[in-house]
Structure formats: C-alpha cells, structure tokens
Motif scaffolding. Structure first.
Motif, PDB file in Angstrom:
ATOM      1  N   THR A   6     -11.254 -38.072 -12.619  1.00 28.07           N
ATOM      2  CA  THR A   6     -11.403 -39.236 -11.748  1.00 28.07           C
ATOM      3  C   THR A   6     -10.784 -38.952 -10.382  1.00 28.07           C
ATOM      4  N   ILE A   7     -11.003 -39.877  -9.453  1.00 30.22           N
ATOM      5  CA  ILE A   7     -10.430 -39.743  -8.115  1.00 30.22           C
ATOM      6  C   ILE A   7      -8.899 -39.768  -8.170  1.00 30.22           C
ATOM      7  N   LEU A   8      -8.354 -40.501  -9.158  1.00 33.78           N
ATOM      8  CA  LEU A   8      -6.900 -40.532  -9.325  1.00 33.78           C
ATOM      9  C   LEU A   8      -6.380 -39.178  -9.789  1.00 33.78           C
ATOM     10  N   ASP A   9      -7.147 -38.511 -10.654  1.00 34.08           N
ATOM     11  CA  ASP A   9      -6.762 -37.158 -11.097  1.00 34.08           C
ATOM     12  C   ASP A   9      -6.733 -36.200  -9.910  1.00 34.08           C
ATOM     13  N   VAL A  10      -7.730 -36.315  -9.045  1.00 32.36           N
ATOM     14  CA  VAL A  10      -7.797 -35.450  -7.855  1.00 32.36           C
ATOM     15  C   VAL A  10      -6.609 -35.719  -6.939  1.00 32.36           C
ATOM     16  N   SER A  19      -6.487 -43.092  -1.426  1.00 35.43           N
ATOM     17  CA  SER A  19      -7.228 -43.418  -0.205  1.00 35.43           C
ATOM     18  C   SER A  19      -7.522 -42.169   0.614  1.00 35.43           C
ATOM     19  N   THR A  20      -6.605 -41.192   0.597  1.00 36.37           N
ATOM     20  CA  THR A  20      -6.852 -39.942   1.318  1.00 36.37           C
ATOM     21  C   THR A  20      -8.018 -39.189   0.692  1.00 36.37           C
ATOM     22  N   VAL A  21      -8.081 -39.152  -0.634  1.00 40.74           N
ATOM     23  CA  VAL A  21      -9.215 -38.511  -1.312  1.00 40.74           C
ATOM     24  C   VAL A  21     -10.508 -39.213  -0.916  1.00 40.74           C
ATOM     25  N   SER A  22     -10.461 -40.555  -0.854  1.00 40.01           N
ATOM     26  CA  SER A  22     -11.656 -41.314  -0.468  1.00 40.01           C
ATOM     27  C   SER A  22     -12.126 -40.924   0.930  1.00 40.01           C
ATOM     28  N   LEU A  23     -11.161 -40.768   1.858  1.00 41.14           N
ATOM     29  CA  LEU A  23     -11.513 -40.388   3.226  1.00 41.14           C
ATOM     30  C   LEU A  23     -12.151 -38.997   3.264  1.00 41.14           C
ATOM     31  N   VAL A  24     -11.644 -38.091   2.444  1.00 44.98           N
ATOM     32  CA  VAL A  24     -12.236 -36.754   2.377  1.00 44.98           C
ATOM     33  C   VAL A  24     -13.674 -36.851   1.858  1.00 44.98           C
ATOM     34  N   LEU A  25     -13.884 -37.657   0.832  1.00 44.62           N
ATOM     35  CA  LEU A  25     -15.221 -37.828   0.262  1.00 44.62           C
ATOM     36  C   LEU A  25     -16.192 -38.438   1.269  1.00 44.62           C
ATOM     37  N   GLN A  26     -15.640 -39.249   2.177  1.00 50.20           N
ATOM     38  CA  GLN A  26     -16.471 -39.866   3.213  1.00 50.20           C
ATOM     39  C   GLN A  26     -16.637 -38.953   4.426  1.00 50.20           C
ATOM     40  N   ASN A  27     -16.035 -37.757   4.321  1.00 50.39           N
ATOM     41  CA  ASN A  27     -16.087 -36.784   5.418  1.00 50.39           C
ATOM     42  C   ASN A  27     -15.473 -37.354   6.689  1.00 50.39           C
ATOM     43  N   SER A  28     -14.385 -38.097   6.544  1.00 49.55           N
ATOM     44  CA  SER A  28     -13.720 -38.715   7.690  1.00 49.55           C
ATOM     45  C   SER A  28     -12.999 -37.664   8.528  1.00 49.55           C
ATOM     46  N   SER A  29     -13.109 -37.818   9.841  1.00 53.15           N
ATOM     47  CA  SER A  29     -12.432 -36.902  10.761  1.00 53.15           C
ATOM     48  C   SER A  29     -10.947 -37.210  10.874  1.00 53.15           C
ATOM     49  N   ILE A 115      -5.658 -50.176   1.507  1.00 58.89           N
ATOM     50  CA  ILE A 115      -5.893 -48.733   1.552  1.00 58.89           C
ATOM     51  C   ILE A 115      -6.730 -48.311   0.352  1.00 58.89           C
ATOM     52  N   GLU A 116      -6.379 -48.823  -0.830  1.00 57.13           N
ATOM     53  CA  GLU A 116      -7.116 -48.482  -2.043  1.00 57.13           C
ATOM     54  C   GLU A 116      -8.573 -48.924  -1.973  1.00 57.13           C
ATOM     55  N   HIS A 117      -8.825 -50.008  -1.227  1.00 55.70           N
ATOM     56  CA  HIS A 117     -10.192 -50.515  -1.121  1.00 55.70           C
ATOM     57  C   HIS A 117     -10.948 -49.878   0.038  1.00 55.70           C
ATOM     58  N   GLY A 118     -10.333 -48.910   0.705  1.00 58.22           N
ATOM     59  CA  GLY A 118     -11.053 -48.110   1.683  1.00 58.22           C
ATOM     60  C   GLY A 118     -11.336 -48.768   3.009  1.00 58.22           C
ATOM     61  N   VAL A 119     -10.375 -49.540   3.566  1.00 60.21           N
ATOM     62  CA  VAL A 119     -10.606 -50.122   4.882  1.00 60.21           C
ATOM     63  C   VAL A 119     -10.741 -49.021   5.928  1.00 60.21           C
ATOM     64  N   SER A 120     -11.527 -49.310   6.949  1.00 59.84           N
ATOM     65  CA  SER A 120     -11.742 -48.347   8.027  1.00 59.84           C
ATOM     66  C   SER A 120     -10.628 -48.391   9.063  1.00 59.84           C
ATOM     67  N   ALA A 121      -9.952 -49.528   9.172  1.00 58.15           N
ATOM     68  CA  ALA A 121      -8.917 -49.681  10.189  1.00 58.15           C
ATOM     69  C   ALA A 121      -8.036 -50.872   9.833  1.00 58.15           C
ATOM     70  N   PHE A 122      -6.844 -50.901  10.434  1.00 59.93           N
ATOM     71  CA  PHE A 122      -5.922 -52.024  10.295  1.00 59.93           C
ATOM     72  C   PHE A 122      -5.601 -52.614  11.659  1.00 59.93           C
ATOM     73  N   VAL A 123      -5.525 -53.945  11.719  1.00 63.03           N
ATOM     74  CA  VAL A 123      -4.888 -54.655  12.831  1.00 63.03           C
ATOM     75  C   VAL A 123      -3.812 -55.511  12.183  1.00 63.03           C
ATOM     76  N   ILE A 124      -2.552 -55.250  12.538  1.00 64.27           N
ATOM     77  CA  ILE A 124      -1.440 -55.861  11.817  1.00 64.27           C
ATOM     78  C   ILE A 124      -0.489 -56.570  12.774  1.00 64.27           C
ATOM     79  N   SER A 125      -0.256 -57.846  12.524  1.00 68.64           N
ATOM     80  CA  SER A 125       0.861 -58.564  13.135  1.00 68.64           C
ATOM     81  C   SER A 125       1.951 -58.570  12.070  1.00 68.64           C
ATOM     82  N   PRO A 126       2.892 -57.649  12.162  1.00 65.81           N
ATOM     83  CA  PRO A 126       3.775 -57.361  11.025  1.00 65.81           C
ATOM     84  C   PRO A 126       4.927 -58.330  10.860  1.00 65.81           C
TER      85      PRO A 126
END
Length: 339
Positions: A6-10, A19-29, A115-126
């Motif tokens: 699974t992706i968790l195993d990877v 989430s990093t594995v997901s970005l790699v799978l999406q070929n994210s720069s 992150i786990e759900h694969g958002v493309s970006a964050f805008v945060i008022s922390p």
C-alpha cells in the motif's frame, strides 16, 4: 498470494509521509529529486502498483485548497474565508475550510488530515501556541502555504505572510482621538504579549508618545463579553479615561453595550474606536468608528496570490502588508451622519 503493498508501506519504507508519496505519484514538481528517488526505490522494492483510477475516485488529486482559520465565529475571519473560497471557486478549485477555534492541537490535526487528503495548497490564519511545529509537516509534504493575518512561523521564505498594516491603523485611531481633544486614551482587548496584540498597539503607542501622553492597556480575550465587562469596570473605577481604541470591533461593540447599561453615552461621554470595520459597525447605535481592514478584498487578494503560485509558479513576496484606513462615525465623532 502475499499482501499487496500500500501507499503507507511505501511511505514507511522510504521514510517519508503518505502525502509525500502521493505528490510523487502525481509527478508534482514540489518534491525534491532526492526524495523522489527514495520513494521510487521503495516502490520498486515493494512491487507497489499505483491504481490511478481508484485514486481519481478518491478525489485525492489536485484542485483542493485547504483554508484553515483560527476563529470563524469572528465575522472578520468569516468574511475573509468566504471571499477567498469564492475566488478559488471561480477558478475551478474546491476549498476545504476548517475552524481551529484557537486550539493548537486542533490546528495540527486539521493540517495532518488535509495533507492526507492531498490538498494542493494551504492558506492558514494560524493559532498561537502549541509544542509541535505543524508547519514542519507542511514543509516535508512540499505543499505551497501562505500565512495570513497572523505570522507564527518566521520562515517566510517557505511560508509567505500577508496581512494588513495594523501599526498604521493604531496610529490613525490614536491621532484621531487626540485631535478630538482626548488625553486619557486606553487600548482595550487582545491577549497580552501576543504578536497581533503588540502590532495593533504599536501605532497607538506611537500616537500617544508623539502627543506626550501616557498609554494604558486593559488586556483580555477579544470578545463582546470582555468589552462589556471592561466598559462597566471603567464606568466604576476609571472615570478619568476619556476614550478607547479596541483590539477588535467585537470588543468595541461590547463596550457600547456596557456603557449603555451604565448610563454613559458612547460618542459623547466616552469615545470609542474599533478595529476591522465589520458590517455591524456601520449599523450599531451609536455607529462605531473603526479601522477598516477590508477583509473581503484581502481574502480575494490572498486567493489570487496563491492561485498565481500554484498555477504559474509566481511565488508571493515573503511579506506583504495591505493599507488600512479609519472610518469615523458617531462613537468617536458624534454627528447624526457618518463622516
């Protein structure tokens, strides 16, 4: 037949987040080449096969923006969030909005989940506080992220920061009240020593110092309840104080209520200036003077800056401050019409 990897195993094999594995799978720069190589090697070792159609059904690909707000009960933040969300929607992006209610643990949980759900970006008022560093997790995931309205991470080269020129707002409010003949002017509301409180107070301090006047502060949670309590306290214990600059309009509106209860005429017997200029400021009685921080326009500007980043690679500046102005109304300048 052995268990399918699974992706968790990877992620575990490569020593990175899911989430990093997901970005790699999406070929994210956004993922560094070294990290990409680690993930690819782990996939080959485990025999992992990416089911792209299933991933599409889960909706974990791009087009989702995480919008995290510290206090959605405050109309100022609500208007900002609504404006940003509409701007994203016009460009075909969906927005997941979360309220952290000023709780660091909720903020960390929400960030992890998005992150786990694969958002493309964050805008945060922390929110402030907390022992962990949630922005570190965002950095590892390689997700473009803006801090807005509050800055909690100093690495603006990684997490650009945008807000209003609160110092100028405090100075405008202070100079206005001094011009009205006030000499005993207090700053009311805000948690002591928080950066946002210090920033909003700094212009007030500048105006008081320039006028040769002594500043005085009453700190507390920026709410209507606190504003009402402080108004009643001032009416009983500090009748020498003539005016107040409030941390927020919510505090100022609470003060209007408290002074009405105490039989003191706000705008005539005691002058008040709020901060933010939420919609209710213009319809309260007396109408509330306020430092206008156009939250709707700011939300649009923040969303447009993020869209330029993720679609065209145009990164926002490390820091950006938007101008404010002072709207004077009955609470500090008693007239039957707004000025």
């Amino acid at each position: 037949m052995g268990k399918r990897a699974t992706i968790l195993d990877v992620a575990k094999k490569a020593g990175v987040s899911k989430s990093t594995v997901s970005l790699v799978l999406q070929n994210s720069s956004l993922v560094k080449q070294q990290t990409r190589d680690q993930v690819t090697a782990a996939m080959e070792t485990l025999g992992y096969v990416y089911n792209r159609s299933a991933a599409g059904l889960r909706g974990a690909a791009s087009g989702l923006i995480g919008l995290i707000i510290n206090d959605l009960r405050n109309p100022f933040f609500t208007e900002f969030a609504a404006s940003a969300q509409m701007c994203f929607a016009r460009q075909g992006y969906s927005t997941v909005i979360a309220n952290t209610d000023e709780k660091p643990d909720i903020q960390a949980q929400v960030i992890d989940s998005m992150i786990e759900h694969g958002v493309s970006a964050f805008v945060i008022s922390p929110t402030y506080g907390g022992e962990d560093r949630p922005f570190d997790r965002i950095e590892r995931a390689g997700i473009p992220t803006m801090q807005v309205l509050r800055q909690v991470d100093e690495r603006t080269d990684l997490f650009p920061f945008a807000s209003h020129d609160y110092t100028a707002g405090g100075r405008l409010a202070g100079e206005h009240l001094i011009a009205q003949g006030c000499r005993k002017i207090a700053f009311v509301g805000g948690i002591e020593d928080r950066p946002i409180t210090l920033e909003r107070m700094s212009g007030y301090h500048e105006a008081m110092t320039a006028g040769g006047l002594a500043p005085q502060a009453f700190y507390g949670r920026p709410s209507r309840a606190f504003g009402r309590d402080i108004a009643l306290h001032l009416a009983k214990e500090h009748r020498d104080i003539e005016a107040a600059i409030c941390f927020s309009d919510l505090v100022a509106l609470g003060m209007l209520s408290g002074f009405a209860e105490a039989g003191i005429r706000a705008g005539r017997d005691f002058r008040i200036v709020g901060f933010d200029d939420i919609e209710e400021s213009s319809i309260a009685y007396p109408r509330l003077s306020s430092v206008r921080c156009d939250s709707a326009l700011f939300g649009q500007n923040a969303a447009e800056a993020m869209l330029a980043w993720i679609t065209a690679g145009k990164r926002p500046p490390d820091q950006k401050r938007y101008d404010v102005d002072l709207v004077t109304r009955q609470s500090s300048l008693w007239e039957e019409r707004d000025v």
